[in-house]
Design a protein around this motif. Sequence first.
Motif, mmCIF file in Angstrom:
data_model
loop_
_atom_site.group_PDB
_atom_site.id
_atom_site.type_symbol
_atom_site.label_atom_id
_atom_site.label_comp_id
_atom_site.label_asym_id
_atom_site.label_seq_id
_atom_site.Cartn_x
_atom_site.Cartn_y
_atom_site.Cartn_z
ATOM 1 N N VAL A 303 0.836 -1.202 0.000
ATOM 2 C CA VAL A 303 0.000 0.000 0.000
ATOM 3 C C VAL A 303 0.869 1.250 0.000
ATOM 4 O O VAL A 303 0.606 2.217 -0.746
ATOM 5 C CB VAL A 303 -0.946 -0.012 1.226
ATOM 6 C CG1 VAL A 303 -1.672 1.331 1.347
ATOM 7 C CG2 VAL A 303 -1.959 -1.144 1.106
ATOM 8 N N VAL A 304 1.913 1.230 0.836
ATOM 9 C CA VAL A 304 2.821 2.392 0.878
ATOM 10 C C VAL A 304 3.503 2.587 -0.474
ATOM 11 O O VAL A 304 3.607 3.712 -0.985
ATOM 12 C CB VAL A 304 3.866 2.208 1.996
ATOM 13 C CG1 VAL A 304 4.915 3.313 1.938
ATOM 14 C CG2 VAL A 304 3.188 2.207 3.357
ATOM 15 N N ILE A 305 3.948 1.458 -1.071
ATOM 16 C CA ILE A 305 4.597 1.551 -2.383
ATOM 17 C C ILE A 305 3.619 2.078 -3.422
ATOM 18 O O ILE A 305 3.973 2.915 -4.272
ATOM 19 C CB ILE A 305 5.157 0.177 -2.793
ATOM 20 C CG1 ILE A 305 6.330 -0.207 -1.894
ATOM 21 C CG2 ILE A 305 5.597 0.189 -4.253
ATOM 22 C CD1 ILE A 305 6.854 -1.606 -2.133
ATOM 23 N N VAL A 306 2.365 1.594 -3.356
ATOM 24 C CA VAL A 306 1.346 2.065 -4.308
ATOM 25 C C VAL A 306 1.133 3.565 -4.156
ATOM 26 O O VAL A 306 1.045 4.307 -5.143
ATOM 27 C CB VAL A 306 0.025 1.297 -4.092
ATOM 28 C CG1 VAL A 306 -1.138 2.025 -4.756
ATOM 29 C CG2 VAL A 306 0.136 -0.102 -4.673
ATOM 30 N N ILE A 307 1.038 4.013 -2.880
ATOM 31 C CA ILE A 307 0.821 5.449 -2.649
ATOM 32 C C ILE A 307 2.019 6.260 -3.149
ATOM 33 O O ILE A 307 1.861 7.287 -3.817
ATOM 34 C CB ILE A 307 0.563 5.705 -1.156
ATOM 35 C CG1 ILE A 307 -0.774 5.062 -0.740
ATOM 36 C CG2 ILE A 307 0.541 7.203 -0.861
ATOM 37 C CD1 ILE A 307 -1.059 5.163 0.739
ATOM 38 N N ILE A 308 3.228 5.769 -2.829
ATOM 39 C CA ILE A 308 4.426 6.482 -3.293
ATOM 40 C C ILE A 308 4.506 6.469 -4.812
ATOM 41 O O ILE A 308 4.795 7.491 -5.452
ATOM 42 C CB ILE A 308 5.690 5.854 -2.676
ATOM 43 C CG1 ILE A 308 5.684 6.060 -1.150
ATOM 44 C CG2 ILE A 308 6.947 6.449 -3.290
ATOM 45 C CD1 ILE A 308 6.827 5.359 -0.453
ATOM 46 N N PHE A 309 4.238 5.287 -5.400
ATOM 47 C CA PHE A 309 4.277 5.182 -6.859
ATOM 48 C C PHE A 309 3.212 6.070 -7.498
ATOM 49 O O PHE A 309 3.474 6.744 -8.507
ATOM 50 C CB PHE A 309 4.061 3.721 -7.253
ATOM 51 C CG PHE A 309 4.130 3.478 -8.741
ATOM 52 C CD1 PHE A 309 5.299 3.681 -9.458
ATOM 53 C CD2 PHE A 309 3.000 3.057 -9.434
ATOM 54 C CE1 PHE A 309 5.352 3.467 -10.826
ATOM 55 C CE2 PHE A 309 3.037 2.837 -10.796
ATOM 56 C CZ PHE A 309 4.217 3.049 -11.493
#
Length: 584
Positions: A303-309
Amino acid sequence: MKMLPIKLSSIFFKLAIAFLLIILPLSILGLYLNYSSSTTVKEQIEQSLKSRLHNYVRGMDADFQRLMRLRNELLADSDLQTLSYAKHHLSDYLYAQAVLRIQEKLRLLQASSLYMDDINVYLPRIQRNISSRGFITLPVEDEIAALKRSTLSSPIVFWNDQYLIGGSFPGTYGIEDSEDEPFLILKLSVSEDFLQQSLNEVHNTKLGGGMLLQADKQWKIVSGNDQMHALAENLIPHIAGESMEQFQNGSFSVTANHVAYTVIYEKSSVLNTVMAVFLPEEETLGPLTKYRYWYWIITLTSVVIVIIFSYWIYRIIHQPIQRMVFAFRKLEKGNLNVSLKHSQEDEFAYLYEQFNIMSSKLQLLVHEVYEEKIRSQQSELKQLQSQINPHFLYNSYFVLHRVAQMHDTDTVIRLSRHLGEYFRYITRNGADEIALAQEIRHTHSYIEIQMLRYSRRIQTICEELPDSCKEVLVPRLVLQPILENAYEHGLENKMAGGIVKMSFSSTDELLQITVEDNGDDLSDRQIERIAMELKLEEHVETTGMLNVHRRLQLKFGKQYGLSVSRSSLGGLCVEVAIPITKGT
């Protein structure tokens, strides 16, 4: 550069939601598989423990059944019978040989089962106690009473920290106060250490424990640490309740000290006991729990990676768009000197290039339109200046000729002066804007000339211009065409009693000049037609009142200019709206 606020409808939220919707089904599926696997593994572990416990209980039952059978055979042993009944008839040698044979049989019986710690037989008549280890002290009365409590249905009794199985001949199982004293009493000491070791082997875990509970809850054997002993006390009501007659086997979960345990139990019909093993679910599901934790860590990381991406993509897309938004806002405010630069060779580079081209073209077009407006104003003013009505010129000279014939020198002087001022004003190429006081002086000259022509049938009323409006800047020749329209068209057929009135009213920001007449020729439809023509963007005719209206709007804006209505005098009322801008 100021960042645009991130709204729920922005690209960032749309990208983040789109990516989250993609990983959400995978996360739910993974979570379902994890829980499903946990349930399956837990069931399999429980089934394995149940099977292991069942086999252990059956093995223990078989072992103790064999011990009971050997015990009964030993009670009927001939050597024991001989020692008990005919000891005094035996020689010392025969007595010693009988004792040795009995000890050997006791050792064989003790060695035949790992559960046996010691076996001894007490012969009350001869006051001898023979053990597999040799002669031992005689039993006390409490010990004998405890051995008599050993029955066929519940053979193991607890006495003095020992677990014993008793037997007597003649048999008096379970009768503590029998009047007939038995000839011999057999005592089998059960190894508590081996029972605890066996319980540990059933669950085979470091954190778990086991318990062997007597049916009447008179004794129990617990394996494990002190925490397992405390847990065993809490588990007894869950396992047995008030009576264990109806219980055979089962399993349940219980929580103690914030730790969840799985408990599996089974009843031994031979020993009338319940054997239970309990181990923490962390022990059985430890790896899966660890995987579950890793699953949540991976999910949260995703989720964090998705938000950052999403935010990274959002910045890649949003920053160029943001620059274009600010550039368009500058264009909206009239700043045409806007250009955009983009270092990357992507689609935004093309958009920026096209925006710069559009901005340059807009700047060029606006400049051309502005110049065209200026040229239009100048040309319309020159056109109006060149529009010297020949009839007005002829009539003015004929009036001047008649007055001269009449030798009215004062009138000739006055008329010639007004004509000179009139033609000098409309033909000079000075400033396009003048103070309203100068425009009024020119208008008065025009009125004076017209009054010499129409003095017998038309009266002109001209109010005094307020002092606060004398310096208001207006285009040249904005009032004469309106008055000319009143004289030439409004009162053309008025043979007497004609009235032309010019008045002024003002506020802090607006000057309104009203010219009205009492002509009878204009109908309401004609007045509406004139009003509609004034509202049109393009005018076929650019002279007269339309010319004045167009020049005022080009100069001051669409909210200013001329408006027409029915006059309170009965004819046409023309209102001229001009913003108050004084010269410096």
